[in-house]
Design an enzyme around this catalytic site. Structure first.
Site, PDB file in Angstrom:
ATOM      1  N   THR A 759       0.800  -1.218   0.000  1.00 14.41           N
ATOM      2  CA  THR A 759       0.000   0.000   0.000  1.00 14.41           C
ATOM      3  C   THR A 759       0.834   1.271   0.000  1.00 14.41           C
ATOM      4  O   THR A 759       0.366   2.324  -0.446  1.00 14.41           O
ATOM      5  CB  THR A 759      -0.958   0.018   1.204  1.00 14.41           C
ATOM      6  OG1 THR A 759      -0.184  -0.098   2.405  1.00 14.41           O
ATOM      7  CG2 THR A 759      -1.946  -1.122   1.121  1.00 14.41           C
ATOM      8  N   CYS A 760       2.062   1.190   0.506  1.00 13.54           N
ATOM      9  CA  CYS A 760       2.900   2.385   0.527  1.00 13.54           C
ATOM     10  C   CYS A 760       3.249   2.836  -0.882  1.00 13.54           C
ATOM     11  O   CYS A 760       3.543   4.008  -1.124  1.00 13.54           O
ATOM     12  CB  CYS A 760       4.190   2.128   1.308  1.00 13.54           C
ATOM     13  SG  CYS A 760       3.899   1.713   3.031  1.00 13.54           S
ATOM     14  N   PHE A 761       3.268   1.863  -1.825  1.00  6.78           N
ATOM     15  CA  PHE A 761       3.710   2.174  -3.177  1.00  6.78           C
ATOM     16  C   PHE A 761       2.619   1.941  -4.217  1.00  6.78           C
ATOM     17  O   PHE A 761       2.881   1.981  -5.419  1.00  6.78           O
ATOM     18  CB  PHE A 761       4.938   1.307  -3.519  1.00  6.78           C
ATOM     19  CG  PHE A 761       6.031   1.397  -2.489  1.00  6.78           C
ATOM     20  CD1 PHE A 761       6.799   2.543  -2.385  1.00  6.78           C
ATOM     21  CD2 PHE A 761       6.259   0.356  -1.602  1.00  6.78           C
ATOM     22  CE1 PHE A 761       7.802   2.646  -1.426  1.00  6.78           C
ATOM     23  CE2 PHE A 761       7.262   0.439  -0.639  1.00  6.78           C
ATOM     24  CZ  PHE A 761       8.033   1.596  -0.543  1.00  6.78           C
TER      25      PHE A 761
END
Length: 792
Positions: A759-761
């Site tokens: 989810t960070c990327f």
């Protein structure tokens, strides 16, 4: 011969020496012809050209939109195929090149450039194409010399040859044009245009029914605008009128500039009116005249500027939109001509036009004639043009900057400025932390929160209280007992979890309106003000850390954060039933108020009992009547939205300002601030599909085709869950899903593993499943059971 006297600049333009200049001139003429066709039409009632305003099915375009489309059409192989026959014939009669011996792309493109100049479907990025036209918009030194000797001499010639026997009213001019059409000679009309535009006093009377502007009444303004526009429509039928009006506006604006500051009578504003609605104003050869007109408006006495604003406030929406569109198009064209950032900011024409547009925006704030979005300027919002770091520096140091005119900036540009300011402050805080570490021991450059899922609100309150000076550092979150490393995804989930907790009905901080589906401060809340301050801080931290929230406040909350005062429309938005009742009493109720038994009291329920709050001293004994209804509505609105929740909102605003009380925040309107917090309402997965990148797959891989087929079949709620699963948030960025970087990555061969995400990327990890049904089953299982982090 009179025609030649009127057009010395046109005649000299035909003697360009180089073939490159001639090609550019043909390009300018062609673009101007196409733009005029799309905004004014060809005059045929049965026109079927969808690029002509006379066609019933044609798209209605603003001057700016028409200009960009015209550039695109002009760069095509056969652009004259889009020109209506009557206009093409007039173009040829005027001696312009209609394509003989050269291709259309040659006419627009400079040597060595591609034939097709514009490929973007939105046409907003057509700067290079327009620059290649090299339109001569520079304000040369001789144009700013207002001695006007040449103008006076030319006016003397015109006055000596022009007939004065024709009245200037709309009906008289229409009759004159009809007689000229019958005789086949348009010389009287050409002479009349020359005479009128060479005399500002006569310009005041043009198209005026009475013929005497001194008898003009304030309530005539709106009707007069329509008459002026109709008058120009009549004149433009005349052969040669186009060129005559171009030369006329040049003469009139040069004469107007040195006299504008000495005008003292409102009737003399008609010369500004007549020039402002001249349909030739946006022709390339009128660019200098437009700059002079802007300078003249800014030179008017304050009382005349106010009168001009009052007059414009009475215009019909279509007329007001037309004026705004002219200024927007001029600014766009000037930006195109000034390739360098410093040239844009030091261009007198742009600066003057922006300042006049600010007057128009102030009018629109009072009248709401057009939407706020119609003041956004495409050229200024091109970040290559704006160059945010330089723009921000100019703004904070008091020099000319578009940030001083925020109505020109769209929400995404304002968001970029806020992010720029946030990053600068984060960098400063981080640098300070490093320096302190060197001098006094370790100090983290981040605001680090360690949160238990079972005590999200209390843990957050305690830790923010311990680090009040760290609020403007970059934020990182660790959920206790989970392995997630916060590169952005954990932070997104933290905001979602704490917002759900703060808005939980069991918490009692906010009350939900069942009709508007929005939450407002609960006047009967028993929570401490610190919880409301925390809620404001969370809102601010989310903005500061570029995270979108699922926070359902009515718009009045954002309005009050921006310093606005609530009104009845705000109450109707937050509490529709109450708002409708009050509007019914005000606008429709014709009965006897004594039958209503209504008093200056507001009743609401709190913990199972009815609270009766007086709206003024002895309110319970003061009956509402038709005479005092206005006061009752005003007091009720203020009590419900302000007085009853004063402590709660004050704490909320204090927490918000602790984080976001910055200069950039002043750029936002309430609706734009709401968009910044909650994101775009448009859930365009087809737009996301267009920009998605692939690793280990291609766009044509079977698994990719199956994936998008499944996505487009999902209901809205599951689409939101998929978005949250893949990115950590179900909210759409302010520029839409198509502005995101989204990656679908191969996660090995066929297996029973679920789809997963980084989810960070914004990376979705999809094994190469053997069938569409298997993909559907494992994808839905994953998104329905997605809370919590392994490694994020």
């Amino acid at each position: 011969r009179v025609h030649g006297d009127l057009l010395p600049s046109i005649a000299s333009a035909g003697s360009m020496a180089s073939s490159t200049d001639r090609a550019r001139e043909r390009g300018k003429q062609l673009v101007a012809l196409l733009q005029g066709q799309m905004t004014r039409g060809c005059g045929r009632t049965n026109c079927n050209n969808t690029f002509c305003a006379s066609c019933p099915t044609a798209e209605r375009r603003s001057p700016t939109e028409a200009l960009l489309v015209a550039v695109d059409l002009a760069s095509q192989r056969d652009p004259f195929a889009h020109v209506c026959a009557p206009l093409l014939e007039e173009h040829r009669r005027a001696g312009h090149d209609a394509g003989a011996g050269a291709s259309a792309s040659d006419a627009v493109a400079s040597p060595g450039s591609p034939g097709v100049l514009v490929s973007s479907p939105k046409l907003v990025r057509s700067w290079d194409a327009l620059r290649q036209m090299n339109t001569a918009f520079e304000l040369r030194q001789e144009d700013t010399d207002f001695s006007a000797g040449g103008v006076v001499e030319r006016a003397a010639v015109l006055n000596a040859t022009a007939s004065r026997e024709h009245a200037l009213s709309f009906d008289s001019i229409r009759s004159l044009c009809a007689r000229c059409s019958e005789s086949g000679s348009w010389t009287p009309v050409i002479r009349l245009i020359g005479e009128v535009f060479s005399s500002l006093d006569r310009l005041d009377s043009l198209f005026l029914e009475s013929g005497d502007p001194r008898g003009f009444r304030d309530d005539d303004w709106a009707a007069d605008i329509a008459t002026v526009r109709r008058g120009y429509d009549v004149l433009l039928v005349s052969e040669g009128a186009t060129n005559a009006l171009v030369t006329g506006i040049e003469m009139a604006t040069r004469a107007l500039v040195p006299t504008a500051s000495s005008l003292c009578d409102v009737s003399q504003l008609r010369r500004v009116l007549v020039l402002l609605f001249n349909p030739m104003l946006l022709q390339p050869e009128c660019a200098r005249s437009f700059a002079l007109l802007c300078a003249s408006i800014l030179a008017l006495r304050v009382e005349l500027q106010r009168a001009l604003s009052e007059w414009l406030s009475k215009a019909q929406a279509v007329d007001f939109r037309s004026v705004v569109g002219v200024f927007q198009s001029y600014i766009l064209l000037r930006i195109v001509e000034n390739a360098e950032w410093i040239q844009v900011h030091e261009d007198d024409g742009i600066v003057s036009a922006v300042k006049v547009l600010a007057m128009l925006h102030a009018v629109n704030e009072r009248t709401q004639l057009i939407t706020a979005a119609e003041f956004y300027n495409d050229g200024i919002n091109d970040l290559e043009v704006l160059q945010l770091p330089k723009e921000y520096e100019h703004w904070i140091t008091g020099r000319f900057a578009f940030c001083n005119y925020p109505f020109l900036l769209d929400p995404s540009t304002k968001a970029e400025i806020l992010v720029l300011e946030s990053r600068a402050q984060m960098y400063a805080e981080g640098r300070q932390a490093v320096l302190q570490s060197l001098m006094h021991g370790h100090t983290s450059p981040y605001l680090i929160l360690q949160i238990r899922r079972t005590s999200v609100v209390q843990d957050t309150l305690n830790q923010l209280a311990l680090h009040p000076d760290d609020l403007k550092k970059q934020m990182k979150v660790q959920f206790v007992g989970e392995d997630g490393v916060d590169e952005g995804g954990v932070r997104k989930e933290f905001f979602q979890v704490i917002v759900r907790s703060l808005f939980d009905e069991a918490f009692g901080m906010f009350s939900l309106d069942d009709e508007s589906h929005t939450y407002y401060f609960n006047p009967a809340s028993l929570e401490e003000t610190e919880e409301f301050r925390l809620c404001g801080m969370i809102l601010g931290l989310a903005i500061y850390n570029a995270t979108i929230l699922d926070m359902h406040f009515p718009r009045v909350v954002y309005k009050m954060l921006c310093g606005g005062e609530p009104d009845l429309d705000d109450l109707a938005n937050a509490k529709p039933a109450t708002g409708r009742s009050l509007k019914y009493l005000r606008d429709e109720f014709a009965g006897d108020f004594s039958d209503l038994q209504l008093f200056f009291v507001y009743e609401y329920e709190a913990f199972g009992r009815v609270v009766r709050a007086p709206l003024k001293d002895n309110g319970a004994e003061i009956a509402v009547t038709r005479e005092n209804l206005g006061e009752y509505i005003e007091l009720l609105v203020r009590y419900v939205l302000v007085d009853s929740v004063r402590a709660q909102f004050a704490a909320f605003r204090s927490g918000f300002m602790d984080v976001c009380g910055s200069r950039a925040l002043t750029l936002f309107r309430p609706d734009e601030l709401e968009l910044m917090v909650c994101g775009s309402p448009e859930l365009d997965f087809r737009g996301l599909e267009e920009v998605t990148e692939y690793e280990g797959y291609t766009r044509d891989s079977p698994i990719v085709r199956w994936f998008w087929e499944l996505v487009h079949e999902l209901p809205i709620e599951l689409k939101r869950k998929l978005l949250e699963f893949a990115t950590g948030s179900d909210r759409v960025p302010i520029k839409g899903l198509q502005s995101m970087r989204f990656v679908v990555m191969r996660a090995g061969p066929d297996s029973e593993r679920l789809v997963s995400a980084q989810t960070c990327f914004n990376v979705l990890l999809v094994p190469e499943y053997s069938s569409r049904e298997k993909l559907r089953k494992l994808l839905l299982t994953a998104i329905e059971n997605s809370q919590g982090f392994g490694v994020a």
